[in-house]
Design a protein around this motif. Sequence first.
Motif, PDB file in Angstrom:
ATOM      1  N   TRP A   1       0.835  -1.204   0.000  1.00 51.90           N
ATOM      2  CA  TRP A   1       0.000   0.000   0.000  1.00 51.90           C
ATOM      3  C   TRP A   1       0.868   1.251   0.000  1.00 51.90           C
ATOM      4  CZ3 TRP A   1       0.165   3.331   4.300  1.00 51.90           C
ATOM      5  CH2 TRP A   1      -0.639   4.467   4.171  1.00 51.90           C
ATOM      6  N   ALA A   2       1.874   1.273   0.864  1.00 51.13           N
ATOM      7  CA  ALA A   2       2.727   2.450   0.988  1.00 51.13           C
ATOM      8  C   ALA A   2       3.513   2.702  -0.296  1.00 51.13           C
ATOM      9  CB  ALA A   2       3.682   2.290   2.164  1.00 51.13           C
ATOM     10  N   ALA A   3       3.963   1.629  -0.951  1.00 47.92           N
ATOM     11  CA  ALA A   3       4.722   1.783  -2.196  1.00 47.92           C
ATOM     12  C   ALA A   3       3.840   2.356  -3.295  1.00 47.92           C
ATOM     13  CB  ALA A   3       5.300   0.439  -2.626  1.00 47.92           C
ATOM     14  N   GLY A   4       2.594   1.918  -3.351  1.00 44.94           N
ATOM     15  CA  GLY A   4       1.681   2.407  -4.380  1.00 44.94           C
ATOM     16  C   GLY A   4       1.377   3.883  -4.241  1.00 44.94           C
ATOM     17  N   GLY A   5       1.317   4.353  -3.000  1.00 42.36           N
ATOM     18  CA  GLY A   5       1.037   5.769  -2.769  1.00 42.36           C
ATOM     19  C   GLY A   5       2.273   6.587  -2.476  1.00 42.36           C
ATOM     20  N   GLU A   6       3.435   5.942  -2.583  1.00 44.52           N
ATOM     21  CA  GLU A   6       4.710   6.599  -2.288  1.00 44.52           C
ATOM     22  C   GLU A   6       4.697   7.234  -0.902  1.00 44.52           C
ATOM     23  OE1 GLU A   6       5.756   9.226  -5.448  1.00 44.52           O
ATOM     24  OE2 GLU A   6       5.981   7.618  -6.909  1.00 44.52           O
TER      25      GLU A   6
END
Length: 234
Positions: A91-96
């Motif tokens: 999730w964090a990677a997708g939203g940077e």
Amino acid sequence: MPPALLDLILPPRCAGCGAPGAPACPSCRAELLREPAPRPPDPPPPGLPDCWSATAYDGAARRMILACKERGRTALVPVLAAAVSACVAAWAAGGEVRREVWLVPVPSARAASRRRGHDPVRAVAAAAARELCRRGRPAVLAPLLRQGRRVADQAGLGSAERAVNLSGAFEVVPGPCGRGPGGVAVVLVDDIVTTGTTLAEAARALRAAGAEPSAAVTIAATRRRCRIGDYHGQ
């Protein structure tokens, strides 16, 4: 004898398939981490944050969650925590997202915790925070919520019935920890998402204290079956 003690005395068996050698075999671990992805209920309840799960609530994943939650196999906590940390990372990677992550466990009913002898969601959230830190992502366990009142058993209830049952059920703990953090990503953690009403109520309680939840993460998501009394798009 409690299953946790049996795991120490006898050769452990996989809670997912029964294979000897470990609490979770490599194949069942892989099934648990099958595909961290957004898996919101359909329809989602009002106020539900971005909702991610590691896998579907069936097969080996279902058996491992139940073994930890209801049968005291606490050796599975790190295995289940790996699913939560993988979801948070995806999730964090997708939203940077580069902020520190606060993992907020959905509180278990006091009676359920006493019956089980442990709080599986809190234990999994704590282990997931440690795993994320080991991966280089700052994360902490943030037990911001508690049950404000008793609720009925959710089994067999539809979305609308669950919403009524849970309305006002959670509250933020008093003190500095519950005032709403700034500069961090607040992520709700639970074991399973079904209708999403539990997570939506937890999110409401956080917002009331000034802490906007960025996401909700669970180990698994059930496959919804629509029934009379559900939201019907409201």
